[in-house]
Write an enzyme that holds these catalytic residues in place. Structure first.
Site, short mmCIF file in Angstrom:
data_model
loop_
_atom_site.label_atom_id
_atom_site.label_comp_id
_atom_site.label_asym_id
_atom_site.label_seq_id
_atom_site.Cartn_x
_atom_site.Cartn_y
_atom_site.Cartn_z
N LYS A 1 0.79 -1.27 0.08
CA LYS A 1 -0.02 0.08 0.09
C LYS A 1 0.90 1.27 -0.06
CE LYS A 1 -4.57 1.01 0.29
NZ LYS A 1 -5.76 0.22 -0.05
N ASP B 1 -6.99 4.34 -4.42
CA ASP B 1 -7.63 4.22 -3.00
C ASP B 1 -8.41 5.44 -2.69
OD1 ASP B 1 -7.86 2.21 -0.45
OD2 ASP B 1 -7.37 4.20 0.28
P1 NDP Z 1 -12.83 8.01 -2.80
O1 NDP Z 1 -11.84 8.93 -2.45
O2 NDP Z 1 -13.70 7.76 -3.95
O3 NDP Z 1 -13.97 8.31 -1.54
C1 NDP Z 1 -13.87 8.45 -0.13
C2 NDP Z 1 -15.11 8.85 0.56
O4 NDP Z 1 -15.13 8.75 1.90
C3 NDP Z 1 -15.35 10.15 0.13
O5 NDP Z 1 -16.92 10.46 0.30
C4 NDP Z 1 -14.78 11.02 1.35
O6 NDP Z 1 -15.21 12.30 1.85
C5 NDP Z 1 -15.18 9.96 2.67
N1 NDP Z 1 -14.03 10.20 3.45
C6 NDP Z 1 -12.78 9.94 3.39
N2 NDP Z 1 -11.96 10.12 4.35
C7 NDP Z 1 -13.06 10.54 5.31
C8 NDP Z 1 -12.80 10.67 6.61
N3 NDP Z 1 -11.75 10.82 7.36
N4 NDP Z 1 -13.96 11.01 7.46
C9 NDP Z 1 -15.10 10.87 6.78
N5 NDP Z 1 -15.32 10.67 5.30
C10 NDP Z 1 -14.42 10.44 4.82
O7 NDP Z 1 -12.38 6.82 -2.25
P2 NDP Z 1 -12.80 5.19 -2.16
O8 NDP Z 1 -14.18 5.23 -2.52
O9 NDP Z 1 -12.06 4.78 -3.25
O10 NDP Z 1 -12.46 4.59 -0.90
C11 NDP Z 1 -13.34 4.42 0.24
C12 NDP Z 1 -13.04 3.45 1.18
O11 NDP Z 1 -12.89 1.99 0.53
C13 NDP Z 1 -11.90 3.53 2.03
O12 NDP Z 1 -11.54 2.96 3.14
C14 NDP Z 1 -10.74 2.55 0.85
O13 NDP Z 1 -9.62 2.15 1.53
C15 NDP Z 1 -11.73 1.37 0.59
N6 NDP Z 1 -11.23 0.74 -0.59
C16 NDP Z 1 -11.28 1.07 -1.72
C17 NDP Z 1 -11.27 0.32 -2.86
C18 NDP Z 1 -11.08 0.96 -4.25
O14 NDP Z 1 -10.87 0.07 -5.24
N7 NDP Z 1 -11.00 2.12 -4.53
C19 NDP Z 1 -10.71 -1.05 -2.77
C20 NDP Z 1 -11.17 -1.75 -1.28
C21 NDP Z 1 -11.48 -0.68 -0.35
P3 NDP Z 1 -14.66 13.53 1.32
O15 NDP Z 1 -14.83 13.85 -0.01
O16 NDP Z 1 -15.17 14.62 2.20
O17 NDP Z 1 -13.18 13.26 1.83
O1 2IT Z 2 -8.10 -1.55 -0.65
C1 2IT Z 2 -7.71 -1.89 -1.75
O2 2IT Z 2 -8.10 -3.23 -1.81
C2 2IT Z 2 -7.58 -1.05 -2.83
N1 2IT Z 2 -7.60 0.31 -2.73
C3 2IT Z 2 -7.54 -1.43 -4.21
C4 2IT Z 2 -6.28 -2.09 -4.27
C5 2IT Z 2 -5.97 -2.56 -5.66
O3 2IT Z 2 -4.73 -2.92 -5.97
O4 2IT Z 2 -6.75 -2.58 -6.72
#
Ligand code: NDP
Ligand code: 2IT
Length: 449
Positions: free
Chosen positions: A122, A162
């Site tokens: 990561k 992420d």
């Molecule tokens: P994005 O950046 O697209 O969206 C993140 C969302 O979460 C936004 O709405 C953001 O609000 C909110 N957020 C982030 N930090 C905080 C915080 N400290 N407090 C409150 N709200 C918060 O990210 P993703 O949708 O990709 O990721 C969301 C979650 O999913 C994370 O935990 C990530 O690790 C996990 N994840 C993502 C994957 C992927 O493929 N993208 C895969 C597996 C897990 P704001 O805009 O106000 O910051």
């Molecule tokens: O938390 C996760 O699994 C991710 N942010 C996606 C990682 C990836 O390599 O697609």
């Protein structure tokens, strides 16, 4: 086994999230270590909690007024026993080494569960993309990649998105890698479709989290049809998760960002979701604006004085946290249990504090930890890598059906592993045990490395 916890706490006392993630895994795998004394002799816990490599670097960049800024970049290459390091990059001001280490640690077990050959890593930066121009984001990404490019490669370490890293950032990062290395290769996943991306990768995490929920419900002969769902976040994962819940007949009534949340009792339908996607992905606005367009919905800003998040206090059947770590505290956990929620499937990584997790398990909820439920994202990244190696791309239906199959397989693996260690119905134990055993056996096969 408590020694390993003291050891990591003494070594890095400030890395709270990392301690939390390790404590959960160590608790789950206690019976595995008891059954296999060889694991203790081989010091597998000491080895698996120490990253193979940690890279920290300076990222200097110029803003639009030619002011110099300096951020810190990270890549934690945690474990390569079963494949090249694989995992996302997070750009968020809260990023520090402890957060990246917890995410890399979780990624090792998650990737092991996907059935694909991927190790865990990561990375990211404390850079805040919010309010920055495209030019500023591009210059930051270029500077970040100027250093990161020395450490990654399609057979070495393959980053992806992420929080704060989506299609735009992956494009800028890829462009710089290609320029520096003079090669067009699958070094990043989450690429755009026209230049090596996979269909369904943007959707995969959200869709997969819902497929996992559907598998859990099926064990009780239930479906998502007619179920009211609480969703947090409004980014990549939350958006596509909402789409899949709608597809399967459920009703999503909440979305949030770090400023507050909206409650729409009538449900967020396809049109409203399209509005959210425009708002978040193109205009990069705040979720508060939702109620200007849909006045029947209610917006509640974050109140730092309140010791719980009212989003989790609505009556509902299912909850899908899709924002960030530890967003569900013990009180939120109690509210969920008391308001009739019977299923929690985590789109985010480690969104529930340990006390909330204990509560869900003690009350017999269908509770899927992120490392199992949200593994669909990295699984389709693995499929993107496979397509890149073959220089071809599979149709949407093929990737989606592979994703569905992988989520079903992860579900069944968790169920089997939990049962064989006397923890039936405990998906935390199941995910940790199954993920751990595969990686540890690979490490032992490869000698003391
Ligand atoms: P994005 O950046 O697209 O969206 C993140 C969302 O979460 C936004 O709405 C953001 O609000 C909110 N957020 C982030 N930090 C905080 C915080 N400290 N407090 C409150 N709200 C918060 O990210 P993703 O949708 O990709 O990721 C969301 C979650 O999913 C994370 O935990 C990530 O690790 C996990 N994840 C993502 C994957 C992927 O493929 N993208 C895969 C597996 C897990 P704001 O805009 O106000 O910051
Ligand atoms: O938390 C996760 O699994 C991710 N942010 C996606 C990682 C990836 O390599 O697609």
């Amino acid at each position: 086994m408590t020694e390993i916890i003291s050891l990591i706490k003494n070594k890095d006392p400030e890395q709270r999230e990392f301690h939390q993630a390790v404590e959960e895994v160590v608790e789950s795998v206690k019976p595995v270590l008891e059954r296999n004394p060889e694991y203790r002799r081989q010091a597998v816990l000491e080895r698996i909690t120490e990253p193979e490599r940690v890279i920290m670097f300076r990222v200097p960049w110029l803003d639009d007024d030619a002011q110099v800024h300096v951020n810190r970049g990270f890549r934690v290459e945690m474990n390569s026993a079963i494949g090249p390091y694989k995992g996302g990059l997070r750009f968020h001001p809260s990023v520090n080494l402890g957060i990246i280490k917890f995410l890399a640690f979780e990624q090792v077990f998650k990737n092991s569960l996907t059935t694909l050959a991927m190790g865990g890593g990561k990375g990211g930066s404390d850079f805040n993309p919010k309010g920055k121009s495209d030019g500023e984001v591009m210059r930051f990404c270029q500077s970040f990649m100027a250093e990161l490019s020395r450490h990654i490669g399609p057979n070495t370490d393959v980053p992806a998105g992420d929080i704060g890293v989506g299609a735009r950032e992956i494009g800028f990062l890829f462009g710089m890698y290609k320029k520096l290395r003079n090669e067009f290769t699958g070094v990043l996943t989450g690429k755009s479709l026209d230049w090596g991306g996979s269909l369904i990768r943007p959707e995969a995490t959200g869709y997969g989290t819902v497929y996992f929920a559907a598998e859990m419900l099926a064990t009780r002969e239930e479906t998502l049809e007619g179920k009211t769902c609480l969703v947090s976040g409004s980014g990549n994962v939350a958006q596509y998760l909402t789409e899949k819940v709608i597809d399967l007949g459920g009703k999503v009534v909440t979305l949030s960002d770090s400023s507050g949340y909206v409650f729409d009792e009538e449900g967020i339908d396809r049109d409203k979701l399209t509005y959210v996607q425009q708002l978040k992905n193109i205009r990069r606005g705040r979720i508060a604006e939702y109620v200007e367009n849909y006045p029947n919905a209610v917006y509640t800003p974050i109140d730092p004085e309140r010791d719980y998040n009212p989003l989790w206090a609505h009556k509902a059947d299912c909850a899908f946290p899709c924002a960030t770590q530890n967003e569900i505290n013990a009180k939120d956990g109690e509210n969920l249990v008391n308001n009739g929620v019977s299923l929690i499937s985590e789109g985010a990584n480690m969104p529930s504090v340990p006390a909330a997790v204990d509560l869900f398990i003690d009350h017999g909820l269908l509770y899927a930890p992120g490392k199992a439920a949200n593994a669909g994202g990295v699984a389709v990244s693995g499929l993107e890598m496979a397509q890149n190696s073959m220089r071809l791309s599979w149709p949407r239906e093929e990737v989606d059906s592979r994703l569905k199959e992988i989520m079903k397989c992860i579900h069944n693996t968790c169920v089997d592993a939990s049962e064989s260690y006397g923890a039936k119905g405990n998906y935390v134990a199941g995910a940790n045990i199954a993920g751990f055993v595969k990686v540890v056996n690979a490490m032992l096969d490869q000698g003391l490395v």
